[in-house]
Design a protein around this motif. Sequence first.
Motif, PDB file in Angstrom:
ATOM      1  N   TYR A  34       0.662  -1.268   0.115  1.00  0.00           N
ATOM      2  CA  TYR A  34      -0.321  -0.061   0.163  1.00  0.00           C
ATOM      3  C   TYR A  34       1.105   1.267  -0.119  1.00  0.00           C
ATOM      4  O   TYR A  34       0.712   2.213  -0.875  1.00  0.00           O
ATOM      5  N   LEU A  35       2.030   1.754   0.443  1.00  0.00           N
ATOM      6  CA  LEU A  35       3.186   1.894   0.886  1.00  0.00           C
ATOM      7  C   LEU A  35       3.402   2.316  -0.044  1.00  0.00           C
ATOM      8  O   LEU A  35       3.760   3.533  -0.999  1.00  0.00           O
ATOM      9  N   LEU A  36       4.127   1.688  -1.086  1.00  0.00           N
ATOM     10  CA  LEU A  36       4.612   1.861  -2.535  1.00  0.00           C
ATOM     11  C   LEU A  36       3.655   2.019  -3.515  1.00  0.00           C
ATOM     12  O   LEU A  36       3.831   2.736  -4.594  1.00  0.00           O
ATOM     13  N   GLN A  37       1.955   1.755  -2.815  1.00  0.00           N
ATOM     14  CA  GLN A  37       1.011   2.462  -4.548  1.00  0.00           C
ATOM     15  C   GLN A  37       0.911   3.823  -3.954  1.00  0.00           C
ATOM     16  O   GLN A  37       0.986   4.233  -5.214  1.00  0.00           O
ATOM     17  N   LEU A  38       1.402   4.205  -2.564  1.00  0.00           N
ATOM     18  CA  LEU A  38       0.877   5.830  -2.882  1.00  0.00           C
ATOM     19  C   LEU A  38       2.102   6.799  -2.675  1.00  0.00           C
ATOM     20  O   LEU A  38       2.322   7.702  -3.213  1.00  0.00           O
ATOM     21  N   LYS A  39       2.951   5.576  -2.855  1.00  0.00           N
ATOM     22  CA  LYS A  39       4.165   6.098  -3.482  1.00  0.00           C
ATOM     23  C   LYS A  39       4.228   6.732  -5.123  1.00  0.00           C
ATOM     24  O   LYS A  39       4.589   7.729  -5.767  1.00  0.00           O
ATOM     25  N   GLY A  40       3.522   5.389  -5.971  1.00  0.00           N
ATOM     26  CA  GLY A  40       3.458   5.270  -7.246  1.00  0.00           C
ATOM     27  C   GLY A  40       2.444   7.023  -7.517  1.00  0.00           C
ATOM     28  O   GLY A  40       2.684   7.782  -8.080  1.00  0.00           O
ATOM     29  N   ASP A  44       3.006  11.611  -0.628  1.00  0.00           N
ATOM     30  CA  ASP A  44       4.191  12.090   0.627  1.00  0.00           C
ATOM     31  C   ASP A  44       3.267  12.760   1.920  1.00  0.00           C
ATOM     32  O   ASP A  44       4.463  13.019   2.724  1.00  0.00           O
ATOM     33  N   THR A  45       2.402  12.997   1.600  1.00  0.00           N
ATOM     34  CA  THR A  45       1.778  13.172   3.477  1.00  0.00           C
ATOM     35  C   THR A  45       0.826  11.692   4.308  1.00  0.00           C
ATOM     36  O   THR A  45      -0.120  11.708   3.255  1.00  0.00           O
ATOM     37  N   PHE A  46       2.085  10.812   4.703  1.00  0.00           N
ATOM     38  CA  PHE A  46       1.426  10.148   5.400  1.00  0.00           C
ATOM     39  C   PHE A  46       1.276   9.645   7.012  1.00  0.00           C
ATOM     40  O   PHE A  46       1.845  10.855   7.453  1.00  0.00           O
ATOM     41  N   LEU A  47       0.664   8.901   7.944  1.00  0.00           N
ATOM     42  CA  LEU A  47       0.563   8.663   8.350  1.00  0.00           C
ATOM     43  C   LEU A  47       0.228   7.146   8.688  1.00  0.00           C
ATOM     44  O   LEU A  47      -1.176   6.661   8.650  1.00  0.00           O
ATOM     45  N   VAL A  48       1.249   6.765   9.649  1.00  0.00           N
ATOM     46  CA  VAL A  48       0.639   4.653  10.006  1.00  0.00           C
ATOM     47  C   VAL A  48       0.631   4.466  11.232  1.00  0.00           C
ATOM     48  O   VAL A  48       1.699   5.015  12.084  1.00  0.00           O
ATOM     49  N   PHE A  83      -8.549  12.669   1.919  1.00  0.00           N
ATOM     50  CA  PHE A  83      -7.825  11.965   2.609  1.00  0.00           C
ATOM     51  C   PHE A  83      -8.794  10.674   2.827  1.00  0.00           C
ATOM     52  O   PHE A  83     -10.111  10.443   2.676  1.00  0.00           O
ATOM     53  N   LYS A  84      -7.971  10.008   3.235  1.00  0.00           N
ATOM     54  CA  LYS A  84      -8.557   7.988   3.610  1.00  0.00           C
ATOM     55  C   LYS A  84      -7.526   7.948   4.383  1.00  0.00           C
ATOM     56  O   LYS A  84      -6.855   7.579   4.735  1.00  0.00           O
ATOM     57  N   ILE A  85      -8.183   6.724   5.047  1.00  0.00           N
ATOM     58  CA  ILE A  85      -8.077   5.572   6.027  1.00  0.00           C
ATOM     59  C   ILE A  85      -8.564   4.299   5.887  1.00  0.00           C
ATOM     60  O   ILE A  85      -8.862   3.919   5.089  1.00  0.00           O
ATOM     61  N   VAL A  86      -6.703   3.537   5.920  1.00  0.00           N
ATOM     62  CA  VAL A  86      -7.024   1.942   5.352  1.00  0.00           C
ATOM     63  C   VAL A  86      -6.609   1.403   6.841  1.00  0.00           C
ATOM     64  O   VAL A  86      -5.754   1.875   7.083  1.00  0.00           O
ATOM     65  N   GLU A  95     -10.271  -2.411   5.566  1.00  0.00           N
ATOM     66  CA  GLU A  95     -11.113  -1.556   5.548  1.00  0.00           C
ATOM     67  C   GLU A  95     -10.806  -0.361   5.127  1.00  0.00           C
ATOM     68  O   GLU A  95      -9.697   0.421   5.351  1.00  0.00           O
ATOM     69  N   THR A  96     -11.421   0.549   4.166  1.00  0.00           N
ATOM     70  CA  THR A  96     -11.383   1.462   3.674  1.00  0.00           C
ATOM     71  C   THR A  96     -12.829   2.535   3.943  1.00  0.00           C
ATOM     72  O   THR A  96     -13.500   2.334   3.902  1.00  0.00           O
ATOM     73  N   TYR A  97     -11.876   3.982   4.103  1.00  0.00           N
ATOM     74  CA  TYR A  97     -12.684   5.051   5.194  1.00  0.00           C
ATOM     75  C   TYR A  97     -12.807   6.656   4.598  1.00  0.00           C
ATOM     76  O   TYR A  97     -11.329   6.732   5.035  1.00  0.00           O
ATOM     77  N   ASP A  98     -13.590   7.277   3.557  1.00  0.00           N
ATOM     78  CA  ASP A  98     -12.665   8.137   2.595  1.00  0.00           C
ATOM     79  C   ASP A  98     -13.606   9.381   3.779  1.00  0.00           C
ATOM     80  O   ASP A  98     -14.796   9.155   4.484  1.00  0.00           O
ATOM     81  N   ILE A  99     -12.820  10.217   4.214  1.00  0.00           N
ATOM     82  CA  ILE A  99     -13.090  11.654   5.363  1.00  0.00           C
ATOM     83  C   ILE A  99     -13.055  12.959   3.766  1.00  0.00           C
ATOM     84  O   ILE A  99     -12.292  12.717   3.228  1.00  0.00           O
ATOM     85  N   ASP A 100     -13.845  13.535   4.512  1.00  0.00           N
ATOM     86  CA  ASP A 100     -14.074  14.427   3.475  1.00  0.00           C
ATOM     87  C   ASP A 100     -12.984  15.977   4.298  1.00  0.00           C
ATOM     88  O   ASP A 100     -12.393  16.537   3.040  1.00  0.00           O
ATOM     89  N   THR A 101     -12.841  16.356   5.552  1.00  0.00           N
ATOM     90  CA  THR A 101     -12.107  17.026   5.904  1.00  0.00           C
ATOM     91  C   THR A 101     -11.079  16.665   6.858  1.00  0.00           C
ATOM     92  O   THR A 101     -11.788  15.318   7.665  1.00  0.00           O
ATOM     93  N   THR A 102      -9.606  16.285   7.460  1.00  0.00           N
ATOM     94  CA  THR A 102      -8.961  16.696   8.952  1.00  0.00           C
ATOM     95  C   THR A 102      -7.829  17.243   8.963  1.00  0.00           C
ATOM     96  O   THR A 102      -7.120  18.052   8.265  1.00  0.00           O
TER      97      THR A 102
END
Length: 197
Positions: A34-40, A44-48, A83-86, A95-102
Amino acid sequence: MLIRQRLTAILLSFFLPLFSIGQTQKPKQQLEDYLLQLKGLQVDTFLVIKSGCAGCEVKYADTSKAVTDGQTIYILSQQVDKFKIVAIDDFGRQETYDIDTTSLFGTIMRFESVLQQKDIYYKKVRSESKKGHFLPPRPKHYSYNDLAIKIAKFTYKFNVIENDSGMFAFPERGEKWYAATNEIIDNFFLLLKSVRP
């Protein structure tokens, strides 16, 4: 009969650890993919956050399976204004959650200079430990949250160990960066709670 019991014990002691390694490898590989997919996608902004319990058996309500050292991996990503939470659990369910803003990334930016004090603190701790000071061992059974943050020009990693026994001293708990780390983790779980049905 005794030989059969010993043979069974030997086989179980060999194969059970292999089974548990297979359990932990699947979510870990999913995270890496998933992190490789984000890089692709040039994100460049994520939190794990890896949240779990070491040294305990975790039983999930929606499955008959149980795991030792249960862990769930959460990835919060920002791409442009989306914004998205996986969430990935021990069994590789995603599970995936889409967020309007954070505002969580705004909080991180506000704490950036405070969080950078962690490396200064640990350089001091390492130099003190070379002088022969004793640092207590970590407990063998504990809940934890591994936090990793990647934003443009800033990376941060820390493992927060929770232990209510009071037997172990964690000197970093008095530091501002430690409080900021906890606030970011708490804010993340509040955000997750608001988007989960």
